[in-house]
Design a protein around this motif. Structure first.
Motif, PDB file in Angstrom:
ATOM      1  N   PHE A  89     -22.659  95.261  -9.986  1.00 33.29           N
ATOM      2  CA  PHE A  89     -21.744  95.423 -11.108  1.00 33.29           C
ATOM      3  C   PHE A  89     -20.363  95.329 -10.495  1.00 33.29           C
ATOM      4  CE2 PHE A  89     -25.617  97.746 -12.074  1.00 33.29           C
ATOM      5  CZ  PHE A  89     -26.013  97.068 -13.215  1.00 33.29           C
ATOM      6  N   GLY A  90     -19.605  94.322 -10.907  1.00 31.19           N
ATOM      7  CA  GLY A  90     -18.363  93.955 -10.252  1.00 31.19           C
ATOM      8  C   GLY A  90     -17.400  95.089  -9.975  1.00 31.19           C
ATOM      9  N   GLU A  91     -17.564  96.210 -10.657  1.00 34.45           N
ATOM     10  CA  GLU A  91     -16.668  97.346 -10.460  1.00 34.45           C
ATOM     11  C   GLU A  91     -15.212  96.932 -10.625  1.00 34.45           C
ATOM     12  OE1 GLU A  91     -17.896  99.405  -6.877  1.00 34.45           O
ATOM     13  OE2 GLU A  91     -19.959  99.332  -7.560  1.00 34.45           O
ATOM     14  N   LEU A  92     -14.983  96.065 -11.608  1.00 38.62           N
ATOM     15  CA  LEU A  92     -13.620  95.709 -11.970  1.00 38.62           C
ATOM     16  C   LEU A  92     -13.056  96.842 -12.803  1.00 38.62           C
ATOM     17  CD1 LEU A  92     -14.403  92.058 -13.052  1.00 38.62           C
ATOM     18  CD2 LEU A  92     -13.315  92.779 -10.922  1.00 38.62           C
ATOM     19  N   VAL A  93     -11.733  96.892 -12.918  1.00 39.77           N
ATOM     20  CA  VAL A  93     -11.114  97.880 -13.796  1.00 39.77           C
ATOM     21  C   VAL A  93     -11.037  97.241 -15.183  1.00 39.77           C
ATOM     22  CG1 VAL A  93      -9.154  99.399 -14.117  1.00 39.77           C
ATOM     23  CG2 VAL A  93      -9.776  98.658 -11.799  1.00 39.77           C
ATOM     24  N   PRO A  94     -11.876  97.676 -16.145  1.00 39.85           N
ATOM     25  CA  PRO A  94     -12.029  96.936 -17.405  1.00 39.85           C
ATOM     26  C   PRO A  94     -10.771  96.902 -18.265  1.00 39.85           C
ATOM     27  CG  PRO A  94     -13.280  98.993 -17.486  1.00 39.85           C
ATOM     28  CD  PRO A  94     -12.754  98.855 -16.093  1.00 39.85           C
ATOM     29  N   GLU A  95      -9.899  97.914 -18.109  1.00 42.96           N
ATOM     30  CA  GLU A  95      -8.676  97.953 -18.932  1.00 42.96           C
ATOM     31  C   GLU A  95      -7.617  97.010 -18.399  1.00 42.96           C
ATOM     32  OE1 GLU A  95      -9.877 100.701 -17.386  1.00 42.96           O
ATOM     33  OE2 GLU A  95     -10.991 101.582 -19.069  1.00 42.96           O
ATOM     34  N   LEU A  96      -7.770  96.585 -17.132  1.00 40.78           N
ATOM     35  CA  LEU A  96      -6.790  95.677 -16.546  1.00 40.78           C
ATOM     36  C   LEU A  96      -7.186  94.236 -16.830  1.00 40.78           C
ATOM     37  CD1 LEU A  96      -6.071  97.246 -13.030  1.00 40.78           C
ATOM     38  CD2 LEU A  96      -4.787  97.530 -15.152  1.00 40.78           C
ATOM     39  N   ARG A 126      -9.918  77.566  -9.138  1.00 43.97           N
ATOM     40  CA  ARG A 126     -11.090  77.400  -8.262  1.00 43.97           C
ATOM     41  C   ARG A 126     -12.221  78.341  -8.609  1.00 43.97           C
ATOM     42  NH1 ARG A 126      -9.115  79.178  -2.307  1.00 43.97           N
ATOM     43  NH2 ARG A 126     -11.146  78.278  -1.841  1.00 43.97           N
ATOM     44  N   LEU A 127     -11.914  79.417  -9.330  1.00 44.62           N
ATOM     45  CA  LEU A 127     -12.964  80.319  -9.827  1.00 44.62           C
ATOM     46  C   LEU A 127     -13.506  79.829 -11.174  1.00 44.62           C
ATOM     47  CD1 LEU A 127     -11.169  83.725  -9.079  1.00 44.62           C
ATOM     48  CD2 LEU A 127     -13.099  82.755  -7.792  1.00 44.62           C
ATOM     49  N   GLU A 128     -13.000  78.689 -11.627  1.00 43.90           N
ATOM     50  CA  GLU A 128     -13.331  78.148 -12.952  1.00 43.90           C
ATOM     51  C   GLU A 128     -13.039  79.170 -14.044  1.00 43.90           C
ATOM     52  OE1 GLU A 128     -17.203  76.284 -12.822  1.00 43.90           O
ATOM     53  OE2 GLU A 128     -16.729  75.376 -10.879  1.00 43.90           O
ATOM     54  N   LEU A 129     -11.883  79.801 -13.892  1.00 42.63           N
ATOM     55  CA  LEU A 129     -11.452  80.836 -14.844  1.00 42.63           C
ATOM     56  C   LEU A 129     -10.060  80.523 -15.387  1.00 42.63           C
ATOM     57  CD1 LEU A 129     -12.548  84.032 -12.848  1.00 42.63           C
ATOM     58  CD2 LEU A 129     -13.580  83.213 -14.984  1.00 42.63           C
ATOM     59  N   ALA A 130      -9.617  79.270 -15.262  1.00 37.91           N
ATOM     60  CA  ALA A 130      -8.283  78.917 -15.746  1.00 37.91           C
ATOM     61  C   ALA A 130      -8.166  79.262 -17.226  1.00 37.91           C
ATOM     62  CB  ALA A 130      -8.019  77.435 -15.507  1.00 37.91           C
ATOM     63  N   GLY A 131      -7.082  79.909 -17.605  1.00 37.56           N
ATOM     64  CA  GLY A 131      -6.867  80.290 -19.002  1.00 37.56           C
ATOM     65  C   GLY A 131      -7.295  81.717 -19.306  1.00 37.56           C
ATOM     66  N   LEU A 132      -8.045  82.328 -18.410  1.00 39.29           N
ATOM     67  CA  LEU A 132      -8.535  83.697 -18.656  1.00 39.29           C
ATOM     68  C   LEU A 132      -7.767  84.739 -17.838  1.00 39.29           C
ATOM     69  CD1 LEU A 132     -12.396  83.010 -18.741  1.00 39.29           C
ATOM     70  CD2 LEU A 132     -10.828  83.290 -20.666  1.00 39.29           C
ATOM     71  N   GLU A 133      -6.675  84.311 -17.203  1.00 37.10           N
ATOM     72  CA  GLU A 133      -5.925  85.194 -16.310  1.00 37.10           C
ATOM     73  C   GLU A 133      -5.514  86.505 -16.980  1.00 37.10           C
ATOM     74  OE1 GLU A 133      -5.412  81.986 -16.793  1.00 37.10           O
ATOM     75  OE2 GLU A 133      -5.060  80.961 -14.886  1.00 37.10           O
ATOM     76  N   ASP A 134      -5.075  86.422 -18.243  1.00 39.50           N
ATOM     77  CA  ASP A 134      -4.489  87.598 -18.891  1.00 39.50           C
ATOM     78  C   ASP A 134      -5.450  88.305 -19.843  1.00 39.50           C
ATOM     79  OD1 ASP A 134      -1.933  87.266 -17.583  1.00 39.50           O
ATOM     80  OD2 ASP A 134      -1.736  85.448 -18.794  1.00 39.50           O
ATOM     81  N   ARG A 135      -6.723  87.937 -19.767  1.00 37.27           N
ATOM     82  CA  ARG A 135      -7.762  88.594 -20.555  1.00 37.27           C
ATOM     83  C   ARG A 135      -8.181  89.872 -19.856  1.00 37.27           C
ATOM     84  NH1 ARG A 135     -11.505  85.776 -23.836  1.00 37.27           N
ATOM     85  NH2 ARG A 135     -10.069  84.037 -23.930  1.00 37.27           N
ATOM     86  N   ARG A 136      -8.391  90.935 -20.624  1.00 36.40           N
ATOM     87  CA  ARG A 136      -8.936  92.154 -20.013  1.00 36.40           C
ATOM     88  C   ARG A 136     -10.368  91.890 -19.544  1.00 36.40           C
ATOM     89  NH1 ARG A 136      -5.885  95.709 -23.706  1.00 36.40           N
ATOM     90  NH2 ARG A 136      -7.545  95.516 -25.244  1.00 36.40           N
ATOM     91  N   THR A 137     -10.712  92.402 -18.346  1.00 33.59           N
ATOM     92  CA  THR A 137     -12.027  92.048 -17.793  1.00 33.59           C
ATOM     93  C   THR A 137     -13.161  92.639 -18.615  1.00 33.59           C
ATOM     94  OG1 THR A 137     -11.848  93.847 -16.191  1.00 33.59           O
ATOM     95  CG2 THR A 137     -11.270  91.637 -15.433  1.00 33.59           C
ATOM     96  N   GLY A 138     -12.897  93.729 -19.345  1.00 32.80           N
ATOM     97  CA  GLY A 138     -13.903  94.291 -20.243  1.00 32.80           C
ATOM     98  C   GLY A 138     -14.316  93.333 -21.355  1.00 32.80           C
ATOM     99  N   GLU A 139     -13.489  92.320 -21.602  1.00 32.99           N
ATOM    100  CA  GLU A 139     -13.774  91.353 -22.671  1.00 32.99           C
ATOM    101  C   GLU A 139     -14.410  90.071 -22.139  1.00 32.99           C
ATOM    102  OE1 GLU A 139      -9.905  90.725 -24.316  1.00 32.99           O
ATOM    103  OE2 GLU A 139      -9.728  92.800 -25.009  1.00 32.99           O
ATOM    104  N   LEU A 140     -14.615  89.986 -20.837  1.00 34.54           N
ATOM    105  CA  LEU A 140     -15.192  88.759 -20.265  1.00 34.54           C
ATOM    106  C   LEU A 140     -16.714  88.824 -20.291  1.00 34.54           C
ATOM    107  CD1 LEU A 140     -12.921  88.318 -17.098  1.00 34.54           C
ATOM    108  CD2 LEU A 140     -12.696  87.176 -19.312  1.00 34.54           C
ATOM    109  N   SER A 141     -17.355  87.653 -20.194  1.00 34.48           N
ATOM    110  CA  SER A 141     -18.814  87.607 -20.063  1.00 34.48           C
ATOM    111  C   SER A 141     -19.200  88.096 -18.662  1.00 34.48           C
ATOM    112  CB  SER A 141     -19.315  86.173 -20.254  1.00 34.48           C
ATOM    113  OG  SER A 141     -18.975  85.394 -19.121  1.00 34.48           O
ATOM    114  N   GLY A 142     -20.486  88.395 -18.479  1.00 35.38           N
ATOM    115  CA  GLY A 142     -20.954  88.878 -17.179  1.00 35.38           C
ATOM    116  C   GLY A 142     -20.659  87.906 -16.046  1.00 35.38           C
ATOM    117  N   GLY A 143     -20.896  86.611 -16.303  1.00 36.14           N
ATOM    118  CA  GLY A 143     -20.660  85.604 -15.262  1.00 36.14           C
ATOM    119  C   GLY A 143     -19.175  85.454 -14.950  1.00 36.14           C
TER     120      GLY A 143
END
Ligand code: ADP
Ligand code: ADP
Length: 224
Positions: A89-96, A126-143
């Motif tokens: 579990f990525g242990e990201l900070v979901p609010e950030l 390179r992470l194939e995440l262009a455009g998602l920089e400012d999305r909260r990580t709690g709102e991202l898909s698992g991948g």
């Protein structure tokens, strides 16, 4: 040549012997899969190699330096600069936001805010995440979240990436995508990887596999 090695490690938790004479070594840039049944000691071995647990006996050597006898302060600094971590579990900070999460280790290392964020943003294509920089990580898909975790682990340019079941929380198709991206990225950066997994398909991405059983490394083979 060896960048990280363990020699004859033992580690017990009360009456439970988790490691019982475990030895292994990792070459610079090598991807090593650590396999074995649940409870065999894989996580404990990884934690000893990463300097998170001290072994009861035996030695851990990183880049010709003894990790097991190093001061806590020195070991903490080494973990921040030379090691990266990705967990199940990525242990990201979901609010950030995604970019906040990737910039965090650079800020902790003392980099100026502007430089840290510029570097963190440069990782998103390179992470194939262009455009998602400012999305909260709690709102991202698992991948997507796990790819943010890979970026956060590699943004500081570590020599060794510790990955403990990095795709364990993902379905197999998403997991394969994350593995492909992680492998491409570490190959480009020259980062060595300790990949703990019980999944043969995940392990097939490695250059070499070792198997842990009853707290010992019992088999070691070149990946076919
Ligand atoms: P694996 O990663 O292969 O599943 P672990 O290294 O997590 O194995 O565990 C090896 C053995 O040590 C298991 O019997 C486990 O229950 C025990 N163990 C691991 N960590 C602890 C701990 N912090 N406290 C008590 N027992 C532990
Ligand atoms: P994995 O699924 O990666 O093999 P485990 O579920 O064995 O991991 O353990 C996860 C973490 O929990 C380990 O880092 C270990 O330190 C801790 N742990 C494992 N078994 C025990 C236990 N019996 N008591 C306390 N902590 C444990």
């Amino acid at each position: 040549m060896t960048i990280l090695s363990a020699d004859n490690l033992t580690k017990s938790f009360g009456a439970t012997v988790a490691l019982h004479g475990a030895s292994m070594s990792l070459e610079p840039g090598e991807i090593l899969a650590v396999m074995g049944p649940s409870g065999s000691g894989k996580s404990t071995l990884l934690h000893c190699l990463a300097g998170i647990f001290a072994p009861d006996s035996g030695t851990v050597t990183f880049d010709a330096r003894r990790l097991d006898t190093m001061s806590d302060r020195e070991r903490t600094r080494l973990r921040r600069t030379d090691f990266g971590f990705v967990f199940q579990f990525g242990e990201l900070v979901p609010e950030l936001t995604a970019v906040d999460n990737v910039a965090l280790p650079l800020l902790l290392a003392g980099m100026r805010r502007g430089t840290a964020y510029a570097r963190a943003r440069s990782w998103f294509p390179r992470l194939e995440l262009a455009g998602l920089e400012d999305r909260r990580t709690g709102e991202l898909s698992g991948g997507q979240a796990q790819r943010v975790a890979v970026g956060r682990a590699l943004v500081t340019g570590p020599k060794v990436l510790f990955a403990d079941e990095p795709t364990g929380a993902l379905d197999s198709l998403t997991g394969e995508k994350v593995m492909d991206l992680m492998v491409d990225t570490v190959r480009a950066e020259g980062t060595a990887v300790i990949l703990v997994t019980h999944d043969a398909r995940v392990a097939s991405h490695a250059d070499r596999q070792i198997t842990v059983r009853d707290g010992q490394v019992i088999a070691s083979g070149v990946q076919v």
